[in-house]
Motif scaffolding. Structure first.
Motif, PDB file in Angstrom:
ATOM      1  N   LEU A 145       0.813  -1.222   0.000  1.00  0.00           N
ATOM      2  CA  LEU A 145       0.000   0.000   0.000  1.00  0.00           C
ATOM      3  C   LEU A 145       0.842   1.265   0.000  1.00  0.00           C
ATOM      4  O   LEU A 145       0.301   2.364   0.104  1.00  0.00           O
ATOM      5  N   THR A 146       2.155   1.125  -0.098  1.00  0.00           N
ATOM      6  CA  THR A 146       3.024   2.305  -0.021  1.00  0.00           C
ATOM      7  C   THR A 146       3.329   2.898  -1.382  1.00  0.00           C
ATOM      8  O   THR A 146       4.136   3.804  -1.504  1.00  0.00           O
ATOM      9  N   GLY A 147       2.670   2.386  -2.423  1.00  0.00           N
ATOM     10  CA  GLY A 147       2.808   2.984  -3.742  1.00  0.00           C
ATOM     11  C   GLY A 147       4.043   2.530  -4.486  1.00  0.00           C
ATOM     12  O   GLY A 147       4.727   1.588  -4.107  1.00  0.00           O
ATOM     13  N   ILE A 148       4.324   3.236  -5.572  1.00  0.00           N
ATOM     14  CA  ILE A 148       5.463   2.929  -6.430  1.00  0.00           C
ATOM     15  C   ILE A 148       6.689   3.644  -5.876  1.00  0.00           C
ATOM     16  O   ILE A 148       6.639   4.853  -5.626  1.00  0.00           O
ATOM     17  N   PRO A 149       7.816   2.965  -5.694  1.00  0.00           N
ATOM     18  CA  PRO A 149       9.001   3.649  -5.151  1.00  0.00           C
ATOM     19  C   PRO A 149       9.562   4.663  -6.140  1.00  0.00           C
ATOM     20  O   PRO A 149       9.644   4.400  -7.345  1.00  0.00           O
ATOM     21  N   ALA A 150       9.924   5.828  -5.642  1.00  0.00           N
ATOM     22  CA  ALA A 150      10.498   6.866  -6.503  1.00  0.00           C
ATOM     23  C   ALA A 150      11.863   6.445  -7.026  1.00  0.00           C
ATOM     24  O   ALA A 150      12.279   6.861  -8.114  1.00  0.00           O
ATOM     25  N   LYS A 151      12.552   5.612  -6.271  1.00  0.00           N
ATOM     26  CA  LYS A 151      13.846   5.083  -6.710  1.00  0.00           C
ATOM     27  C   LYS A 151      13.900   3.611  -6.349  1.00  0.00           C
ATOM     28  O   LYS A 151      13.637   3.227  -5.213  1.00  0.00           O
ATOM     29  N   ASN A 152      14.202   2.799  -7.334  1.00  0.00           N
ATOM     30  CA  ASN A 152      14.334   1.360  -7.115  1.00  0.00           C
ATOM     31  C   ASN A 152      15.577   0.893  -7.861  1.00  0.00           C
ATOM     32  O   ASN A 152      15.536   0.651  -9.065  1.00  0.00           O
ATOM     33  N   GLY A 153      16.690   0.819  -7.143  1.00  0.00           N
ATOM     34  CA  GLY A 153      17.953   0.503  -7.799  1.00  0.00           C
ATOM     35  C   GLY A 153      18.346   1.631  -8.734  1.00  0.00           C
ATOM     36  O   GLY A 153      18.471   2.790  -8.320  1.00  0.00           O
ATOM     37  N   ASN A 154      18.512   1.323 -10.020  1.00  0.00           N
ATOM     38  CA  ASN A 154      18.888   2.361 -10.980  1.00  0.00           C
ATOM     39  C   ASN A 154      17.695   2.848 -11.796  1.00  0.00           C
ATOM     40  O   ASN A 154      17.869   3.453 -12.857  1.00  0.00           O
ATOM     41  N   VAL A 155      16.481   2.603 -11.296  1.00  0.00           N
ATOM     42  CA  VAL A 155      15.262   3.101 -11.939  1.00  0.00           C
ATOM     43  C   VAL A 155      14.706   4.264 -11.122  1.00  0.00           C
ATOM     44  O   VAL A 155      14.440   4.122  -9.922  1.00  0.00           O
ATOM     45  N   ILE A 156      14.543   5.418 -11.778  1.00  0.00           N
ATOM     46  CA  ILE A 156      14.066   6.635 -11.115  1.00  0.00           C
ATOM     47  C   ILE A 156      12.714   7.021 -11.715  1.00  0.00           C
ATOM     48  O   ILE A 156      12.514   6.959 -12.928  1.00  0.00           O
ATOM     49  N   ARG A 157      11.790   7.465 -10.837  1.00  0.00           N
ATOM     50  CA  ARG A 157      10.461   7.888 -11.295  1.00  0.00           C
ATOM     51  C   ARG A 157      10.204   9.309 -10.773  1.00  0.00           C
ATOM     52  O   ARG A 157       9.582   9.497  -9.725  1.00  0.00           O
ATOM     53  N   PRO A 158      10.660  10.297 -11.512  1.00  0.00           N
ATOM     54  CA  PRO A 158      10.626  11.678 -10.991  1.00  0.00           C
ATOM     55  C   PRO A 158       9.277  12.381 -11.094  1.00  0.00           C
ATOM     56  O   PRO A 158       9.137  13.497 -10.586  1.00  0.00           O
ATOM     57  N   LEU A 159       8.278  11.770 -11.751  1.00  0.00           N
ATOM     58  CA  LEU A 159       6.982  12.436 -11.903  1.00  0.00           C
ATOM     59  C   LEU A 159       5.940  11.974 -10.889  1.00  0.00           C
ATOM     60  O   LEU A 159       4.772  12.349 -11.007  1.00  0.00           O
ATOM     61  N   LEU A 160       6.323  11.210  -9.904  1.00  0.00           N
ATOM     62  CA  LEU A 160       5.330  10.619  -9.002  1.00  0.00           C
ATOM     63  C   LEU A 160       4.543  11.650  -8.198  1.00  0.00           C
ATOM     64  O   LEU A 160       3.431  11.357  -7.761  1.00  0.00           O
ATOM     65  N   LYS A 161       5.078  12.826  -7.993  1.00  0.00           N
ATOM     66  CA  LYS A 161       4.342  13.830  -7.209  1.00  0.00           C
ATOM     67  C   LYS A 161       3.351  14.628  -8.061  1.00  0.00           C
ATOM     68  O   LYS A 161       2.597  15.453  -7.557  1.00  0.00           O
ATOM     69  N   PHE A 162       3.330  14.364  -9.375  1.00  0.00           N
ATOM     70  CA  PHE A 162       2.463  15.120 -10.275  1.00  0.00           C
ATOM     71  C   PHE A 162       1.300  14.262 -10.760  1.00  0.00           C
ATOM     72  O   PHE A 162       1.471  13.083 -11.076  1.00  0.00           O
TER      73      PHE A 162
END
Length: 435
Positions: A145-162
């Motif tokens: 339930l904690t959502g998608i991680p903003a950083k997972n190893g070398n994968v970055i998700r910078p739009l999660l707050k939008f």
């Protein structure tokens, strides 16, 4: 949004400025906004586009669109075509899981080959909501339930707050072109159904739903952090890490009020899922085992012992025509007899003229089928296990007797009727499992 995004990156991902970034660009609105933002901010970027060959000419048009955009912007790009349906069939995966595996495996290869540092994807806040609801409907723990991680190893998700609305508004204000994926309009998949039918109702019920959800996620992540901290502290007291195994002290474990929660935290990352069997092991007799894909958990007196599995599912043992007894992996006898007698579960009578030596003994594999005695037609072995209420341990331990890789006997359970001897069979072979 550009200035807000720039501040967000500087605050949370400031290390990206000096890195070489690979942007996963599908051609959809989310990824095109991601590309526009990082291009505007002069980051060192390249583009990766996956053509999964799932929508015929539409997929090819997406590929052409991304290629043209990168050429105009003078951005290095890499494009890979996949036969996703064939891959899914070969590895018995859903289309979604197959596409995910193909995508991220290729991204990892590109990072190494092109000496890039991070992969950036365009997941956003609405994706988090949908993922949260998917996990909620299927059942999950706190971590789910904690959502998608903003950083997972070398994968970055910078739009999660939008949110999707913010991204769409920015795209329109800046005349950013994108491609619509026609499959997004279908409610065939659970994610789309939630997106089209459920999330709009939540937003209608609470106009501030997006902010409220973001706050809830933050709270859940903080709670998960507390759980992780407690888990690590207790782990050091209860678990002995040795060279080839982990030993969980049962006496120390049972002093914990919620020891099942700790077992879940420690064993879930190792792929275990048979939680009822695992929790019952604490008070079970020595020798009980539970398996994950790569690990085994054994009850041994005062400990639960985790070890790496070295079982090769393809391993098999041969039985030659001259053998009258075998001892590995099971103790069995073979003898020719003149008539059928003493029918019981631990022996079968087969028509020797219908089998081919050497016979083999092996574990079951996905896709195995047989023709159960006393039934019409064939049946998947996995379905037989389910109907007979085999536990995970039972399935992992079950051996099959085969002729030319066709199942003759699910040993000690059910024979295949194609090979069974009849009263008028000339060459009857009795195969018996010894206790």
């Amino acid at each position: 949004m550009l200035s807000i995004f720039q501040n967000h990156i500087q605050t949370n991902f400031n290390y990206l400025k000096e890195k070489k970034l690979l942007l996963a660009i599908s051609g959809g609105i989310d990824s095109m906004v991601l590309l526009h933002l990082f291009h505007k901010l002069n980051y060192d970027i390249a583009v990766a586009h996956c053509n999964f060959s799932l929508r015929d000419t539409e997929s090819d048009a997406d590929e052409d669109f991304v290629r043209t955009t990168c050429e105009i912007l003078k951005i290095p790009f890499y494009i890979q075509r996949f036969d996703t349906k064939q891959f899914a069939s070969d590895y018995k995966l859903s289309i979604q899981l197959a596409a995910r595996k193909l995508r991220y495996d290729w991204f990892s290869e590109l990072l190494l080959e092109q000496k890039l540092d991070y992969v950036l994807t365009a997941h956003h806040l609405d994706d988090e909501i949908e993922t949260f609801l998917i996990h909620l409907t299927r059942g999950t723990g706190l971590e789910g339930l904690t959502g998608i991680p903003a950083k997972n190893g070398n994968v970055i998700r910078p739009l999660l707050k939008f949110s999707r609305d913010e991204i769409e508004s920015f795209a329109k204000e800046n005349n950013i072109k994108w491609r619509e994926d026609s499959s997004n309009a279908s409610n065939k998949y659970l994610r789309n159904k939630l997106r089209h039918d459920v999330v709009p109702i939540l937003k209608e019920l609470n106009p501030s739903f997006m902010n409220s959800f973001q706050n809830t996620l933050d709270n859940l992540k903080q709670s998960q952090s507390l759980v992780d901290d407690a888990s690590r502290i207790v782990y050091r007291k209860v678990v002995q890490d040795e060279e080839n195994q982990k030993k969980i002290n049962i006496s120390e474990l049972k002093q914990l009020e919620n020891y099942e929660a700790y077992l879940f935290q420690w064993l879930k990352p190792l792929g275990f899922s048979a939680w009822e069997d695992i929790y019952n092991m604490v008070d079970a007799q020595s020798g009980k085992q539970v398996f994950s894909e790569e690990y085994s958990l054994l009850k041994d007196r005062n400990y639960l012992i985790v070890t790496t599995r070295n079982i090769d599912k393809q391993i098999s043992y041969k039985i030659e025509k001259s053998d009258v007894e075998v001892n590995i992996p099971l103790k069995m006898s073979l003898c020719n007899i003149g008539y059928i007698s003493n029918l019981n579960a631990n022996c079968i009578f087969v028509d020797e003229d219908k089998i081919s030596f050497p016979l083999t003994i092996r574990k079951w594999q996905g896709g195995d089928v047989f023709y159960p005695s006393g039934m019409q037609g064939k049946k998947k072995v996995s379905k037989y296990f389910k109907d007979e209420k085999f536990s995970l341990i039972d399935k992992q331990n079950q051996w099959l007797l085969c002729s030319n890789d066709e199942i003759v006997w699910i040993i000690n359970h059910r024979a295949d009727q194609r090979f069974l001897a009849k009263n008028n069979t000339k060459n009857i072979l009795k195969i018996e499992l010894k206790k």
